[in-house]
Write an enzyme that holds these catalytic residues in place. Sequence first.
Site, mmCIF file in Angstrom:
data_model
loop_
_atom_site.group_PDB
_atom_site.id
_atom_site.type_symbol
_atom_site.label_atom_id
_atom_site.label_comp_id
_atom_site.label_asym_id
_atom_site.label_seq_id
_atom_site.Cartn_x
_atom_site.Cartn_y
_atom_site.Cartn_z
ATOM 1 N N GLY A 15 -57.833 -15.008 -31.717
ATOM 2 C CA GLY A 15 -58.992 -15.782 -32.177
ATOM 3 C C GLY A 15 -59.984 -16.088 -31.057
ATOM 4 N N LEU A 73 -55.642 -18.711 -32.849
ATOM 5 C CA LEU A 73 -55.144 -19.685 -33.822
ATOM 6 C C LEU A 73 -54.001 -20.485 -33.233
ATOM 7 C CD1 LEU A 73 -54.758 -18.275 -37.435
ATOM 8 C CD2 LEU A 73 -56.437 -19.884 -36.567
ATOM 9 N N ASN A 83 -54.235 -9.275 -30.281
ATOM 10 C CA ASN A 83 -52.795 -9.002 -30.152
ATOM 11 C C ASN A 83 -52.005 -9.434 -31.381
ATOM 12 O OD1 ASN A 83 -53.393 -11.700 -29.535
ATOM 13 N ND2 ASN A 83 -51.470 -11.956 -28.442
ATOM 14 N N GLU A 84 -52.674 -9.415 -32.547
ATOM 15 C CA GLU A 84 -52.031 -9.917 -33.766
ATOM 16 C C GLU A 84 -50.739 -9.188 -34.112
ATOM 17 O OE1 GLU A 84 -55.210 -9.917 -33.322
ATOM 18 O OE2 GLU A 84 -55.932 -11.829 -34.064
HETATM 19 N N1 CO8 Z 1 -50.984 -21.804 -30.402
HETATM 20 C C1 CO8 Z 1 -50.244 -22.902 -30.125
HETATM 21 N N2 CO8 Z 1 -49.786 -23.212 -28.901
HETATM 22 C C2 CO8 Z 1 -50.081 -22.363 -27.911
HETATM 23 C C3 CO8 Z 1 -50.813 -21.187 -28.117
HETATM 24 C C4 CO8 Z 1 -51.287 -20.918 -29.439
HETATM 25 N N3 CO8 Z 1 -52.030 -19.838 -29.738
HETATM 26 N N4 CO8 Z 1 -50.938 -20.546 -26.931
HETATM 27 C C5 CO8 Z 1 -50.294 -21.298 -26.029
HETATM 28 N N5 CO8 Z 1 -49.770 -22.387 -26.606
HETATM 29 C C6 CO8 Z 1 -49.044 -23.501 -25.955
HETATM 30 C C7 CO8 Z 1 -47.779 -23.041 -25.235
HETATM 31 O O1 CO8 Z 1 -46.688 -22.964 -26.114
HETATM 32 C C8 CO8 Z 1 -47.628 -24.165 -24.219
HETATM 33 O O2 CO8 Z 1 -47.158 -25.311 -24.941
HETATM 34 P P1 CO8 Z 1 -46.220 -26.433 -24.248
HETATM 35 O O3 CO8 Z 1 -47.053 -27.001 -23.120
HETATM 36 O O4 CO8 Z 1 -45.944 -27.402 -25.324
HETATM 37 O O5 CO8 Z 1 -45.000 -25.698 -23.764
HETATM 38 C C9 CO8 Z 1 -49.075 -24.473 -23.828
HETATM 39 O O6 CO8 Z 1 -49.883 -24.030 -24.920
HETATM 40 C C10 CO8 Z 1 -49.546 -23.768 -22.568
HETATM 41 O O7 CO8 Z 1 -49.305 -22.377 -22.711
HETATM 42 P P2 CO8 Z 1 -48.931 -21.444 -21.481
HETATM 43 O O8 CO8 Z 1 -47.963 -22.141 -20.584
HETATM 44 O O9 CO8 Z 1 -48.534 -20.108 -22.035
HETATM 45 O O10 CO8 Z 1 -50.362 -21.365 -20.740
HETATM 46 P P3 CO8 Z 1 -50.889 -20.229 -19.762
HETATM 47 O O11 CO8 Z 1 -52.146 -20.789 -19.183
HETATM 48 O O12 CO8 Z 1 -49.836 -19.744 -18.830
HETATM 49 O O13 CO8 Z 1 -51.256 -18.982 -20.708
HETATM 50 C C11 CO8 Z 1 -52.234 -17.994 -22.660
HETATM 51 C C12 CO8 Z 1 -52.311 -19.112 -21.626
HETATM 52 C C13 CO8 Z 1 -52.475 -16.652 -21.990
HETATM 53 C C14 CO8 Z 1 -53.326 -18.245 -23.688
HETATM 54 C C15 CO8 Z 1 -50.827 -17.960 -23.307
HETATM 55 O O14 CO8 Z 1 -50.503 -19.274 -23.694
HETATM 56 C C16 CO8 Z 1 -50.726 -17.092 -24.521
HETATM 57 O O15 CO8 Z 1 -50.653 -15.879 -24.414
HETATM 58 N N6 CO8 Z 1 -50.714 -17.713 -25.738
HETATM 59 C C17 CO8 Z 1 -50.539 -17.009 -26.970
HETATM 60 C C18 CO8 Z 1 -51.837 -16.474 -27.456
HETATM 61 C C19 CO8 Z 1 -51.686 -15.725 -28.758
HETATM 62 O O16 CO8 Z 1 -50.881 -14.810 -28.882
HETATM 63 N N7 CO8 Z 1 -52.480 -16.118 -29.758
HETATM 64 C C20 CO8 Z 1 -52.419 -15.462 -31.022
HETATM 65 C C21 CO8 Z 1 -52.724 -16.437 -32.116
HETATM 66 S S1 CO8 Z 1 -52.884 -15.597 -33.657
HETATM 67 C C22 CO8 Z 1 -54.552 -15.495 -33.957
HETATM 68 O O17 CO8 Z 1 -55.345 -16.105 -33.294
HETATM 69 C C23 CO8 Z 1 -55.121 -14.627 -35.031
HETATM 70 C C24 CO8 Z 1 -54.375 -14.650 -36.257
HETATM 71 C C25 CO8 Z 1 -54.831 -13.559 -37.172
HETATM 72 C C26 CO8 Z 1 -53.935 -13.493 -38.371
HETATM 73 C C27 CO8 Z 1 -54.317 -12.413 -39.328
HETATM 74 C C28 CO8 Z 1 -53.409 -12.472 -40.552
HETATM 75 C C29 CO8 Z 1 -53.981 -11.799 -41.815
#
Ligand code: CO8
Length: 282
Positions: free
Chosen positions: A131, A86, A153-154
């Site tokens: 997601g 997400l 990893n929620e």
């Molecule tokens: N959402 C928004 N922006 C993001 C996300 C994301 N999920 N992931 C990365 N970005 C952004 C970063 O902030 C960065 O932005 P900017 O260029 O403006 O600084 C850009 O994308 C690039 O990110 P990285 O430099 O970190 O890129 P890498 O290639 O080094 O790494 C990864 C890629 C491994 C994907 C890393 O970005 C990462 O770990 N991201 C977080 C992923 C994450 O934790 N996602 C969880 C989302 S929650 C979800 O999907 C389920 C929700 C369920 C809820 C249930 C409730 C009831």
Amino acid sequence: MISSRLVSLGARTGPRRFMSTASKLTTVEVNDKTGIATLTMCRPPVNGQNLELLLDIKSSIKEIENNSSRGLIITSASPKVFCAGLDILEMYKPEQQRLRAVWTELQNVWCALYGISMPTAAAINGHAPAGGCLLATACEYRVMVPDCRIGLNETQLGIIAPKWLVSGFLNVLPKRVAERALTQSRLFTTDEALQEGLIDEIATSKEEAVEKCAAFIGTFARVNPVARALTKQQFRADNLRQFHKEREQDVENFLSLVNRPEVQKGIGLYLQGLKKKKANKK
Ligand code: CO8
């Protein structure tokens, strides 16, 4: 609604067609020879699932279904990330109607992909947290490139993955491994994912991953498609039935959880961490 016009690419690019899409966040390419459709997510930088991407994925799945493709492969246009889950910005200081729509569309995408009768496979050509892992585990087969991470990893964000979101994960992992992975917010490396059964094969490149996915789909060539589809549905029916029973309450749960001050604080800190990580890379 997406147009179902098919665009021929001519001889140079081989026997492939692109289905045109209303927006550019996904593309659908059909291989004329195999009849397999490849759905590619193209929302830089990390295919963060915002409302628009989710709507596009859903429309593309429906389009593939309506065009009677022989199978569906999902992959990413990013060289490093399959899908980062997400879009966290959708959950941080959210506008309520939009947040509701985002969660509803995530449900719709999962339901469409998990429930589709044709064979499905994920060519995981990069990281697939949260997601991203949800999309991959909704498919029947997963091929991943080396040195990437996949998992749910929620809890790291202070949020709880509901049962339907975990069901694909539980289809492939023993319950004990799944419980521990979720409670620890574990992201599996490609090798670990293969060892545990979270993915089925490793490929050295995206192209090879797509080929291996196509080979998996090809294994059904001699199986009666109706018998195959009904058997798949039979295996997935309980999870889908449960999901439909709970989906409205699930939206309310998600909204109330995300709106909690402590969860908002956690999401804010997580976002800061992502930015800091990027700054440290420079
Ligand atoms: N959402 C928004 N922006 C993001 C996300 C994301 N999920 N992931 C990365 N970005 C952004 C970063 O902030 C960065 O932005 P900017 O260029 O403006 O600084 C850009 O994308 C690039 O990110 P990285 O430099 O970190 O890129 P890498 O290639 O080094 O790494 C990864 C890629 C491994 C994907 C890393 O970005 C990462 O770990 N991201 C977080 C992923 C994450 O934790 N996602 C969880 C989302 S929650 C979800 O999907 C389920 C929700 C369920 C809820 C249930 C409730 C009831």
